[in-house]
Enzyme design. Structure first.
Site, short mmCIF file in Angstrom:
data_model
loop_
_atom_site.label_atom_id
_atom_site.label_comp_id
_atom_site.label_asym_id
_atom_site.label_seq_id
_atom_site.Cartn_x
_atom_site.Cartn_y
_atom_site.Cartn_z
N GLY A 297 37.44 35.40 39.76
CA GLY A 297 38.11 34.09 39.71
C GLY A 297 37.99 33.35 41.03
O GLY A 297 38.88 32.58 41.42
N GLY B 270 38.56 29.40 41.93
CA GLY B 270 39.85 28.76 41.72
C GLY B 270 40.53 28.34 43.01
O GLY B 270 39.96 28.42 44.10
N GLN B 271 41.78 27.89 42.86
CA GLN B 271 42.52 27.34 44.00
C GLN B 271 42.65 28.35 45.13
O GLN B 271 42.46 28.02 46.30
CB GLN B 271 43.92 26.88 43.53
CG GLN B 271 44.67 26.10 44.59
CD GLN B 271 46.16 25.95 44.30
OE1 GLN B 271 46.69 26.50 43.32
NE2 GLN B 271 46.84 25.18 45.13
N ASP C 266 32.81 34.45 39.32
CA ASP C 266 33.61 33.59 38.43
C ASP C 266 32.80 33.33 37.17
O ASP C 266 31.60 33.61 37.13
CB ASP C 266 33.93 32.25 39.13
CG ASP C 266 35.17 31.57 38.58
OD1 ASP C 266 36.19 31.51 39.28
OD2 ASP C 266 35.13 31.08 37.41
N ASP D 195 32.32 37.43 33.75
CA ASP D 195 33.47 37.28 32.86
C ASP D 195 34.24 38.61 32.92
O ASP D 195 33.70 39.65 32.52
CB ASP D 195 32.99 37.00 31.43
CG ASP D 195 34.14 36.82 30.46
OD1 ASP D 195 35.30 37.12 30.82
OD2 ASP D 195 33.87 36.39 29.32
N TYR E 282 52.39 33.45 30.21
CA TYR E 282 51.89 33.76 31.56
C TYR E 282 52.81 34.77 32.25
O TYR E 282 52.36 35.81 32.76
CB TYR E 282 51.81 32.45 32.36
CG TYR E 282 51.43 32.58 33.81
CD1 TYR E 282 50.20 33.08 34.19
CD2 TYR E 282 52.31 32.14 34.81
CE1 TYR E 282 49.85 33.16 35.53
CE2 TYR E 282 51.97 32.21 36.15
CZ TYR E 282 50.73 32.72 36.51
OH TYR E 282 50.38 32.80 37.83
N LYS F 111 52.00 38.65 33.24
CA LYS F 111 52.02 39.11 34.63
C LYS F 111 53.06 40.21 34.82
O LYS F 111 52.88 41.14 35.61
CB LYS F 111 52.31 37.93 35.57
CG LYS F 111 51.15 36.95 35.69
CD LYS F 111 50.00 37.54 36.53
CE LYS F 111 48.89 36.54 36.74
NZ LYS F 111 47.84 37.01 37.66
P1 NAD Z 1 42.82 28.95 39.19
O1 NAD Z 1 43.15 28.59 37.78
O2 NAD Z 1 42.67 27.87 40.19
O3 NAD Z 1 41.49 29.83 39.23
C1 NAD Z 1 41.27 30.88 38.33
C2 NAD Z 1 39.77 31.12 38.26
O4 NAD Z 1 39.55 32.18 37.33
C3 NAD Z 1 38.97 29.90 37.76
O5 NAD Z 1 37.94 29.58 38.68
C4 NAD Z 1 38.40 30.36 36.42
O6 NAD Z 1 37.09 29.86 36.17
C5 NAD Z 1 38.39 31.87 36.59
N1 NAD Z 1 38.43 32.58 35.32
C6 NAD Z 1 39.16 32.32 34.22
N2 NAD Z 1 38.89 33.19 33.25
C7 NAD Z 1 37.97 34.05 33.74
C8 NAD Z 1 37.28 35.16 33.22
N3 NAD Z 1 37.47 35.59 31.95
N4 NAD Z 1 36.41 35.82 34.01
C9 NAD Z 1 36.18 35.40 35.28
N5 NAD Z 1 36.78 34.32 35.83
C10 NAD Z 1 37.66 33.67 35.07
O7 NAD Z 1 43.93 30.02 39.66
P2 NAD Z 1 44.49 30.27 41.12
O8 NAD Z 1 45.56 29.27 41.36
O9 NAD Z 1 43.38 30.39 42.07
O10 NAD Z 1 45.21 31.66 40.89
C11 NAD Z 1 44.56 32.89 41.15
C12 NAD Z 1 45.51 34.00 40.77
O11 NAD Z 1 46.73 33.86 41.49
C13 NAD Z 1 45.88 34.04 39.29
O12 NAD Z 1 45.94 35.37 38.88
C14 NAD Z 1 47.24 33.41 39.26
O13 NAD Z 1 48.02 33.91 38.21
C15 NAD Z 1 47.83 33.82 40.60
N6 NAD Z 1 48.86 32.90 41.06
C16 NAD Z 1 48.54 31.63 41.44
C17 NAD Z 1 49.55 30.78 41.87
C18 NAD Z 1 49.26 29.37 42.31
O14 NAD Z 1 50.20 28.60 42.58
N7 NAD Z 1 48.00 28.97 42.45
C19 NAD Z 1 50.88 31.21 41.88
C20 NAD Z 1 51.17 32.50 41.43
C21 NAD Z 1 50.14 33.35 41.04
N1 SER Z 2 51.73 28.17 40.31
C1 SER Z 2 51.83 29.03 39.19
C2 SER Z 2 52.06 28.27 37.94
O1 SER Z 2 52.70 27.23 38.04
C3 SER Z 2 52.94 30.02 39.39
O2 SER Z 2 52.47 31.27 39.10
O3 SER Z 2 51.64 28.69 36.90
#
Ligand code: NAD
Ligand code: SER
Length: 310
Positions: free
Chosen positions: A10, A13-14, A34, A51, A141, A145
């Site tokens: 992933g 992502g962010q 990704d 994937d 979600y 988790k």
């Molecule tokens: P995001 O949605 O920005 O990025 C997720 C990435 O995963 C994307 O680039 C997507 O293409 C990829 N993805 C989706 N399905 C996939 C698959 N089957 N195989 C491979 N790649 C796949 O998410 P993020 O904000 O970067 O979050 C990353 C992790 O951190 C996640 O597990 C999320 O639950 C956790 N998290 C994020 C936040 C937040 O505020 N950003 C808060 C709590 C937890």
């Molecule tokens: N930033 C995340 C969400 O809003 C928290 O896990 O889903």
């Protein structure tokens, strides 16, 4: 430079787009992966399309690169998850199980799995939410988790996998836009302030939530992963705190820099998700076990976001 070979799932992502670059300063070989193609600075190092639901592909990639650590970021976040619960459950649960099993089969040394404040629910105490408390999440979600936390602890207890996890709060950053969460307003507001000097918020003005600026999140993630194994008492996921604020607080902070900024409110389905989550987090276990302390408060983050969110 450390010689481990690190795989990040992933990675587009962010979090991944920033975590990969930080890891590449520490490790010789960091493979970003990704479903999507790499863009920007991610292309400056090894990248593989992967994937996480395709276990043979994951296994082949781990063997091909002799991977020793995985940061498993791929998941579907809260707001997107509510639109397609079956899909979110499959990606979040089956994806994690594949990572856990492939990690065991290939004798990986460490695995990182991000959890979230969404593991808490409406019956959880909202202020200074403790590490150990009532957990009845009501989003798919949060349910996935929370189950993931239990799997992580199970693999540590029963199979000896060195897995580590953090319950991230809402993360705020400007390099990559947020990916379908309930806390995304706190990212979007800075971009729209710079573009239009106004923002229509999808949460009510007084909806306080735990939040963190990305540089703190990256530093904390690496601190957890670099800590000696005997310091890590919690193998489900650590509470992890940065700051806490409501939309009206961010708006007031932006007005200090941009006096004509205006915010309006039009709450949607994400309001009830936000109301089910804590307002602030007690992370004293993370402080004690691996020395966690955030650098950024709302004022310091706002100055940086307004300078960069364009
Ligand atoms: P995001 O949605 O920005 O990025 C997720 C990435 O995963 C994307 O680039 C997507 O293409 C990829 N993805 C989706 N399905 C996939 C698959 N089957 N195989 C491979 N790649 C796949 O998410 P993020 O904000 O970067 O979050 C990353 C992790 O951190 C996640 O597990 C999320 O639950 C956790 N998290 C994020 C936040 C937040 O505020 N950003 C808060 C709590 C937890
Ligand atoms: N930033 C995340 C969400 O809003 C928290 O896990 O889903």
């Amino acid at each position: 430079m450390q010689s481990d070979t690190v795989l990040v799932t992933g990675a587009c992502g962010q979090i991944g787009t920033e975590l990969v670059l930080a890891l590449r300063k520490i490790y010789n070989n960091v493979i970003a992966s990704d479903l999507k193609d790499a863009t920007g600075e991610l292309q400056d190092g090894p990248f593989e399309r992967l994937d996480v639901l395709h276990r043979p592909g994951l296994n082949d990639l781990v063997k091909k690169h002799k991977v020793t650590q995985i940061y498993h970021l791929a998941a579907i976040l809260s707001a997107t998850g509510e639109k397609n619960p079956e899909f979110a459950w499959r990606v979040n649960m089956k994806g994690l199980r594949n990572i856990l099993d492939v990690s065991m089969e290939n004798n990986l040394s460490k695995v990182f799995f991000p959890s979230t404040i969404a593991v808490f629910g409406p019956t959880t105490p909202k202020v200074n939410t403790p590490q150990y408390t009532v957990m009845e999440p009501n989003t798919i979600y949060g349910i996935s988790k929370q189950a993931g936390e239990r799997w992580a602890d199970y693999y540590f207890q029963k199979k000896g996998l060195d897995i580590r996890s953090i319950r991230y709060p809402g993360l705020i950053s400007y390099k990559t836009k947020a990916g379908g969460g309930t806390t995304d307003y706190a990212v979007d507001i800075y971009f729209e302030a710079n573009e239009k000097k106004s923002y229509e918020c999808f949460l009510k003005e007084d909806t306080a939530l735990p939040m963190m600026y990305m540089p703190d999140a990256i530093r904390g993630t690496i601190a957890l992963m670099e800590a000696p194994a005997d310091k890590i008492r919690i193998r489900s996921a650590y509470n992890f705190s940065g700051m806490s604020f409501a939309p009206k607080d961010v708006a007031a902070e932006i007005v200090k820099h941009m006096p004509d900024f205006k915010i309006t409110y039009k709450p949607d389905f994400r309001q009830s998700i936000a109301e089910s989550w804590p307002q602030s987090i007690d992370d004293s276990y993370a402080q004690q076990d691996w020395g966690w302390k955030p650098d950024f408060d709302l004022a310091k983050m706002t100055t940086d976001m307004l300078a960069n969110a364009r």
